[in-house]
Motif scaffolding. Structure first.
Motif, PDB file in Angstrom:
ATOM      1  N   ALA A 185       0.834  -1.211   0.000  1.00 26.41           N
ATOM      2  CA  ALA A 185       0.000   0.000   0.000  1.00 26.41           C
ATOM      3  C   ALA A 185       0.865   1.256   0.000  1.00 26.41           C
ATOM      4  O   ALA A 185       0.571   2.228  -0.714  1.00 26.41           O
ATOM      5  CB  ALA A 185      -0.931  -0.017   1.212  1.00 26.41           C
ATOM      6  N   VAL A 186       1.931   1.253   0.779  1.00 30.09           N
ATOM      7  CA  VAL A 186       2.829   2.424   0.806  1.00 30.09           C
ATOM      8  C   VAL A 186       3.484   2.585  -0.571  1.00 30.09           C
ATOM      9  O   VAL A 186       3.580   3.692  -1.111  1.00 30.09           O
ATOM     10  CB  VAL A 186       3.892   2.285   1.923  1.00 30.09           C
ATOM     11  CG1 VAL A 186       4.953   3.370   1.811  1.00 30.09           C
ATOM     12  CG2 VAL A 186       3.228   2.328   3.304  1.00 30.09           C
ATOM     13  N   ALA A 187       3.916   1.468  -1.160  1.00 33.04           N
ATOM     14  CA  ALA A 187       4.562   1.525  -2.481  1.00 33.04           C
ATOM     15  C   ALA A 187       3.625   2.146  -3.514  1.00 33.04           C
ATOM     16  O   ALA A 187       4.046   2.934  -4.365  1.00 33.04           O
ATOM     17  CB  ALA A 187       4.984   0.124  -2.916  1.00 33.04           C
ATOM     18  N   LYS A 188       2.343   1.804  -3.422  1.00 41.24           N
ATOM     19  CA  LYS A 188       1.377   2.344  -4.400  1.00 41.24           C
ATOM     20  C   LYS A 188       1.115   3.823  -4.148  1.00 41.24           C
ATOM     21  O   LYS A 188       0.887   4.590  -5.075  1.00 41.24           O
ATOM     22  CB  LYS A 188       0.055   1.591  -4.279  1.00 41.24           C
ATOM     23  CG  LYS A 188       0.068   0.223  -4.914  1.00 41.24           C
ATOM     24  CD  LYS A 188      -1.382  -0.224  -5.032  1.00 41.24           C
ATOM     25  CE  LYS A 188      -1.528  -1.719  -5.013  1.00 41.24           C
ATOM     26  NZ  LYS A 188      -2.824  -2.177  -4.597  1.00 41.24           N
ATOM     27  N   GLN A 189       1.109   4.218  -2.871  1.00 36.48           N
ATOM     28  CA  GLN A 189       0.717   5.589  -2.527  1.00 36.48           C
ATOM     29  C   GLN A 189       1.827   6.628  -2.726  1.00 36.48           C
ATOM     30  O   GLN A 189       1.571   7.749  -3.166  1.00 36.48           O
ATOM     31  CB  GLN A 189       0.280   5.625  -1.057  1.00 36.48           C
ATOM     32  CG  GLN A 189       0.023   7.027  -0.537  1.00 36.48           C
ATOM     33  CD  GLN A 189      -0.197   7.046   0.955  1.00 36.48           C
ATOM     34  OE1 GLN A 189      -1.290   6.777   1.416  1.00 36.48           O
ATOM     35  NE2 GLN A 189       0.840   7.359   1.732  1.00 36.48           N
ATOM     36  N   VAL A 190       3.062   6.245  -2.395  1.00 39.68           N
ATOM     37  CA  VAL A 190       4.155   7.230  -2.355  1.00 39.68           C
ATOM     38  C   VAL A 190       4.506   7.750  -3.758  1.00 39.68           C
ATOM     39  O   VAL A 190       4.611   6.981  -4.702  1.00 39.68           O
ATOM     40  CB  VAL A 190       5.379   6.587  -1.655  1.00 39.68           C
ATOM     41  CG1 VAL A 190       6.653   7.335  -1.965  1.00 39.68           C
ATOM     42  CG2 VAL A 190       5.130   6.533  -0.161  1.00 39.68           C
ATOM     43  N   LYS A 191       4.672   9.085  -3.844  1.00 40.83           N
ATOM     44  CA  LYS A 191       4.897   9.683  -5.162  1.00 40.83           C
ATOM     45  C   LYS A 191       6.363   9.984  -5.439  1.00 40.83           C
ATOM     46  O   LYS A 191       6.839   9.856  -6.549  1.00 40.83           O
ATOM     47  CB  LYS A 191       4.106  10.982  -5.256  1.00 40.83           C
ATOM     48  CG  LYS A 191       2.609  10.783  -5.157  1.00 40.83           C
ATOM     49  CD  LYS A 191       1.871  12.100  -5.415  1.00 40.83           C
ATOM     50  CE  LYS A 191       0.383  11.922  -5.222  1.00 40.83           C
ATOM     51  NZ  LYS A 191      -0.016  11.781  -3.805  1.00 40.83           N
ATOM     52  N   ARG A 192       7.094  10.440  -4.403  1.00 42.93           N
ATOM     53  CA  ARG A 192       8.450  10.908  -4.670  1.00 42.93           C
ATOM     54  C   ARG A 192       9.533   9.951  -4.182  1.00 42.93           C
ATOM     55  O   ARG A 192      10.513   9.703  -4.867  1.00 42.93           O
ATOM     56  CB  ARG A 192       8.673  12.251  -3.960  1.00 42.93           C
ATOM     57  CG  ARG A 192       7.736  13.330  -4.394  1.00 42.93           C
ATOM     58  CD  ARG A 192       8.271  14.697  -4.059  1.00 42.93           C
ATOM     59  NE  ARG A 192       8.487  14.898  -2.626  1.00 42.93           N
ATOM     60  CZ  ARG A 192       8.639  16.097  -2.075  1.00 42.93           C
ATOM     61  NH1 ARG A 192       8.614  17.173  -2.841  1.00 42.93           N
ATOM     62  NH2 ARG A 192       8.834  16.223  -0.787  1.00 42.93           N
ATOM     63  N   ALA A 193       9.357   9.435  -2.991  1.00 43.06           N
ATOM     64  CA  ALA A 193      10.440   8.665  -2.358  1.00 43.06           C
ATOM     65  C   ALA A 193      10.574   7.262  -2.955  1.00 43.06           C
ATOM     66  O   ALA A 193       9.631   6.724  -3.532  1.00 43.06           O
ATOM     67  CB  ALA A 193      10.164   8.548  -0.864  1.00 43.06           C
ATOM     68  N   THR A 194      11.760   6.692  -2.776  1.00 44.38           N
ATOM     69  CA  THR A 194      11.962   5.268  -3.062  1.00 44.38           C
ATOM     70  C   THR A 194      11.335   4.499  -1.899  1.00 44.38           C
ATOM     71  O   THR A 194      11.457   4.907  -0.741  1.00 44.38           O
ATOM     72  CB  THR A 194      13.479   4.971  -3.111  1.00 44.38           C
ATOM     73  OG1 THR A 194      14.033   5.693  -4.202  1.00 44.38           O
ATOM     74  CG2 THR A 194      13.763   3.491  -3.278  1.00 44.38           C
ATOM     75  N   VAL A 195      10.661   3.394  -2.214  1.00 45.54           N
ATOM     76  CA  VAL A 195      10.057   2.579  -1.141  1.00 45.54           C
ATOM     77  C   VAL A 195      10.795   1.248  -1.081  1.00 45.54           C
ATOM     78  O   VAL A 195      11.030   0.599  -2.105  1.00 45.54           O
ATOM     79  CB  VAL A 195       8.553   2.343  -1.395  1.00 45.54           C
ATOM     80  CG1 VAL A 195       7.961   1.432  -0.321  1.00 45.54           C
ATOM     81  CG2 VAL A 195       7.812   3.672  -1.420  1.00 45.54           C
ATOM     82  N   THR A 196      11.165   0.858   0.138  1.00 45.76           N
ATOM     83  CA  THR A 196      11.889  -0.396   0.291  1.00 45.76           C
ATOM     84  C   THR A 196      11.250  -1.295   1.340  1.00 45.76           C
ATOM     85  O   THR A 196      10.518  -0.835   2.216  1.00 45.76           O
ATOM     86  CB  THR A 196      13.383  -0.135   0.628  1.00 45.76           C
ATOM     87  OG1 THR A 196      14.097  -1.360   0.572  1.00 45.76           O
ATOM     88  CG2 THR A 196      13.559   0.485   1.999  1.00 45.76           C
TER      89      THR A 196
END
Ligand code: KIV
Ligand code: ZN
Length: 519
Positions: A67-78
């Motif tokens: 869910a965070v990966a789908k939502q985040v616009k700018r940051a890299t998600v790990t």
């Protein structure tokens, strides 16, 4: 060189692990909704990398990272993964839909971990690193590798591990001070030595990840930057296992304020720091200590006469950064009982909240009730009220009514009416004091006996009509959860905080409230 020097070699990337290492703090568990709120605040603030969880740990963790990966616009998600193929695959799957995704895999390298936890030889560990990092690189281009307990690893072996990870394709190398053992000079030296001598080191970004067991996490992170690290891993409010991780706000403001001796910069919008601190504190139900640097209630308060005198003449006499630079505004008188919805919505926006329709209506109603009972409603009151509202969304056990009878040297008795999944029931119980009677009545009503680990009450603002902010931490079957509530009445706040924590126990255990009732 100044702190604003904008060349890549002076840029420090901020890797936030509030949602992973931070959430591992006992009692700091967040719901999916809360994690998404935190991720949004981190992304808005300009965090470079968000570690959203440990996908193999549970389905809930996996779903949260997705869910965070789908939502985040700018940051890299790990997402974090042990040096196990199944872990790495799960982390890769979780970040697949991110605009920018990263797999973060780790293995222990210190003799004590190798001997007692892993039961592996050094050569076996090197083979594991080469194989698992290469596997991660086959799934994604951005791979971080961490040497768990790096600071208690002999330097020569640590260098062999780092070389193997870079050869296998790791793009970021993290050397964590897992147990908070390092001191700044040796930490700087370790980074300088590894970066200066490992073949291929120039191909990777080096990262520091410091724990605060000796209170040195921020100092060690800054020392690592001096030694050549260009990524720091940290958490908002320093949340994290044991004594916590390095505090994001402290690292960012130290770099910004002391650019004269640390010529590095981050891309964090510092005016978001106070808001991020509030959001994390509310989501994790984890209060921020009063004298916490940068974001504590007293961080910009001046009490002594000499200090106040200096401040009135020139704020720079006793302030090295302005409250405004971290997003702290003067406490302002906001509105009274005549304020309408539009003004309330405006105030929420100014304080950094966007609520959905239902949550807004509830919060507005509670604001009106508060304004009826309390002469002055301050920003801090609104923040407490909204955090309370957001934190109790979905609570299945609710307080309907409560009456407490208390007599000096006599009986303390509480009659409480609870709504459990919509069905109301009433119970009366005694205790050694009013709060004890309330908690006993709740336990009786719900039919379970969690252990009370912590109970604290604090005034949201000054004055005897201030709202009380109550904090309760409960433990049951090894799980620790926290609950908060703010109310003008201390006893009602205490009851609601207890229920808020209790509701979290239910959510995390996936138990039915009826089941809980049956004991
Ligand atoms: O402290 C630590 O070593 C960690 C690793 C998993 C990066 O959190
Ligand atoms: Zn850690």
């Amino acid at each position: 060189m100044s702190a604003t020097t904008d060349t890549n070699k002076d840029r420090v990337f901020i890797f936030d692990t509030t949602l992973r290492d931070g959430e591992q703090s006992p009692g700091a568990t967040m719901t999916l909704e809360e994690k998404l709120q935190v991720a949004e605040a981190l992304d808005d603030m300009g965090v470079d990398i968000i570690e959203a969880g440990f996908p193999i740990a549970s389905n809930g963790d996996f779903e949260a990272v997705v869910a965070v990966a789908k939502q985040v616009k700018r940051a890299t998600v790990t997402g974090l993964a042990r040096a196990i193929t199944a872990d790495i695959d799960r982390a890769g799957e979780a970040v697949r839909l991110a605009q920018k995704g990263r797999i973060h895999t780790f293995v222990s390298t210190s003799p004590i971990h190798l001997a007692h936890q892993m039961k592996k030889t050094e050569d076996e560990v090197i083979e594991i690193i080469a194989r698992t990092v290469a596997h991660a690189r086959n799934l994604i281009d951005d791979v971080e590798w961490s040497a768990m307990d790096a600071t208690r690893t002999p330097l020569e072996f640590l260098k062999r591990c780092v070389e193997a990870a870079i050869k296998a394709g790791a793009t970021t190398i993290n050397l964590p001070d897992t147990v908070g053992y390092a001191v700044p000079d040796e930490h700087e030296k370790m980074f300088r030595e590894v970066i200066g001598s490992v073949p291929g080191a120039e191909k990777a970004i080096f990262s520091a990840h410091c724990h605060n067991d000796l209170g040195l996490a921020v100092a060690n992170s800054l020392a690592a930057v001096r030694g050549g690290a260009r990524q720091v891993e940290c958490t908002v409010n320093g949340l994290g296992e044991r004594a916590g991780n390095a505090a994001l706000e402290e690292i960012v403001m130290a770099l910004r304020t002391r650019g004269d001796v640390m010529p590095y910069h981050t891309e964090i919008e510092t005016t978001h720091l106070a808001r991020a601190s509030r959001i994390v504190s509310a989501a994790a139900n984890f209060p921020v200590q009063y004298n916490k640097a940068i974001v504590g209630k007293n961080a910009f308060a001046h009490e002594s006469g000499i200090h106040q005198d200096g401040m009135l003449k020139n704020a720079e006499t006793y302030e090295i950064m302005t409250p405004a630079s971290v997003g702290i505004k003067e406490t302002t008188l906001v509105m009274g009982k005549h304020s309408g919805r539009a003004a309330f919505k405006d105030k929420l926006r100014e304080l950094g909240y966007t609520l959905g329709d239902n949550a807004f209506q509830e919060a507005f109603q509670r604001f009106k009730d508060l304004a009826d009972r309390k002469k002055h409603v301050y920003d801090a009151d609104i923040v407490a009220l909204v955090d309370d509202e957001v934190g109790s969304v979905g609570d299945r056990i609710k307080l309907v009514d409560m009456e407490v009878v208390s007599k000096t040297g006599g009986v303390h008795k509480c009659t409480i009416v609870l709504s459990i999944d919509g069905a109301e029931s009433s119970v009366t119980y005694e205790g050694t004091g009013s709060v004890d009677a309330i908690f006993n009545a709740i336990k009786q009503g719900v039919g379970q006996e969690p252990n009370l680990v912590l109970y604290a009450v604090d005034g949201v603002t000054g004055g005897t009509d201030a709202q009380a902010s109550a904090h309760v931490r409960l433990e049951m079957n090894g799980r620790i959860v926290s609950g908060n509530a703010a109310e003008p009445d201390t006893l009602v706040a205490s009851a609601r905080a207890y229920l808020n924590a209790y509701n979290r126990l239910l959510i995390e255990r996936g138990a039915s409230a009826q089941g809980a009732m049956a004991g």
